[in-house]
Structure formats: C-alpha cells, structure tokens
Design an enzyme around this catalytic site. Sequence first.
Site, PDB file in Angstrom:
ATOM      1  N   HIS A   1      63.334  58.361  -1.628  1.00 18.66           N
ATOM      2  CA  HIS A   1      62.722  56.968  -1.297  1.00 18.66           C
ATOM      3  C   HIS A   1      64.082  56.286  -1.282  1.00 18.66           C
ATOM      4  CE1 HIS A   1      58.517  57.062  -2.591  1.00 18.66           C
ATOM      5  NE2 HIS A   1      58.110  56.551  -1.440  1.00 18.66           N
TER       6      HIS A   1
ATOM      7  N   CYS B   1      53.675  58.151   1.511  1.00 16.85           N
ATOM      8  CA  CYS B   1      54.816  58.730   0.912  1.00 16.85           C
ATOM      9  C   CYS B   1      54.664  59.954   0.244  1.00 16.85           C
ATOM     10  CB  CYS B   1      55.699  57.991   0.367  1.00 16.85           C
ATOM     11  SG  CYS B   1      56.852  56.870   1.449  1.00 16.85           S
TER      12      CYS B   1
ATOM     13  N   GLU C   1      62.754  62.119  -5.859  1.00 15.33           N
ATOM     14  CA  GLU C   1      61.481  62.262  -6.379  1.00 15.33           C
ATOM     15  C   GLU C   1      61.401  63.331  -7.141  1.00 15.33           C
ATOM     16  OE1 GLU C   1      59.453  59.710  -6.802  1.00 15.33           O
ATOM     17  OE2 GLU C   1      60.212  58.430  -5.540  1.00 15.33           O
TER      18      GLU C   1
ATOM     19  N   ARG D   1      46.987  51.158  -1.547  1.00 10.45           N
ATOM     20  CA  ARG D   1      47.052  49.550  -1.770  1.00 10.45           C
ATOM     21  C   ARG D   1      46.637  48.779  -0.628  1.00 10.45           C
ATOM     22  NH1 ARG D   1      50.286  45.539  -1.622  1.00 10.45           N
ATOM     23  NH2 ARG D   1      52.053  47.023  -1.378  1.00 10.45           N
TER      24      ARG D   1
END
Length: 206
Positions: free
Chosen positions: A159, A135, A72, A82
């Site tokens: 990830h 995360c 990342e 979510r």
Amino acid sequence: MTVLLTGFEPFDGDTVNPSWEAVSLVPGVRAVQVPCVFGAAVERLREAVAEHDPRVVVCVGQAGGRADVTVERVAVNLDDARIPDNAGRQPIDEPVVRGGPAAYFATLPVKACVAAARAVGVPASVSQSAGTFVCNHLFYGLMHLIATERPDIRGGFVHVPFAPGQVADRAAPSMPPALVAEALAAIVTAASSMEGDLRLVGGSLH
C-alpha cells in the site's frame, strides 16, 4: 526473472491513483493496471499472470491516510466495502473466495522488503491489515491463485500514500510517486533475491 507489478485505476472521485503512477515508473518490470472493481481486478490479474508468466508478483494499491509505504502481511477472505467500487458494487460481509481459507500470508519476505525500502531512504513499515475493499480482494485473489495453481510465484501486496496532488484540499500525508517507485524497485529486488526473511521488529500493538 520476470516481475509483475499491478496498480489500480483511480477511484472514489480521484483522477489519479498513486499506485499506478508509481508502478508505471519502475524499470525492468511488467506493469499492468487493474480495475478498481470486485471480481474484475482478480480476473485482470489472472490474465496478466498467464500472459507474462512471472516469478514475483507485487500488487500495489492506494491507502489514503497512511504516511509511508506499507508491505502487507496478510490477506483476509472478506469483502466488506465501505464505498462502492467503480462498477457500483458494494459487497458486505461476503467471502472473496467461497470456501477458501480465512486468510493467506504473503509469500514475499515482508520485513526484508520493508528494510530494502528504508535503505533507499523511503519510509516503510509492515502492515497487518490490507482493509476489506478491492485492495484486499486482489491481494487475497493473488494468494489464492498462488496456493491453488501457481506455487512457483512469490507474491504480496504493498500500500502507498496519496500523491501530493491528491491532498491539496484535505489534510492527509502524501508521497511523490517517483519516490514510491524507488521503494517498489528496492522491494522487487529483495523479493527476487532473498530466500528467507529478516528477523526484525515489525509487529504492532493495535
């Protein structure tokens, strides 16, 4: 040089989390499992940093649906869940750190880390988004800690795909944790040894 790797506990109904499965296989590092809980994940990270006094910190998380190991580039100051975390919390449009910068860049040599993973035969790429779940929350918390208290640390987030056992009943790419661990070991080496980064293509169109 002390290196700290963190991986998450299982979440969203899974019984394993490949981030922890892989992190626990990397030799020569301090490996710590963090809860998949807003707030508590960052607190566990801070405890681990205080305990181990690392010079490199790489937090690792599951990105179901991705086919490769993704390093990342940026953490954003936004929690927008979510699904609920493991404590049932579901923040929506809230900052990770109230009053903090909109975003932080990783201080790892991101493209060199990608190149290192590829060099040991593991598919890898740069990612421009760590999402808005726990995360990214942990990634931003790490970078805020580095920016405000521990400038001696190099840090970032990686990830990883589902483990093969997680996709028996769903159509999604996977990668064995042992292979992910090889990539993480290469990433740790690059992060520990390189001062700058490589000038390679790593952007995206969307």
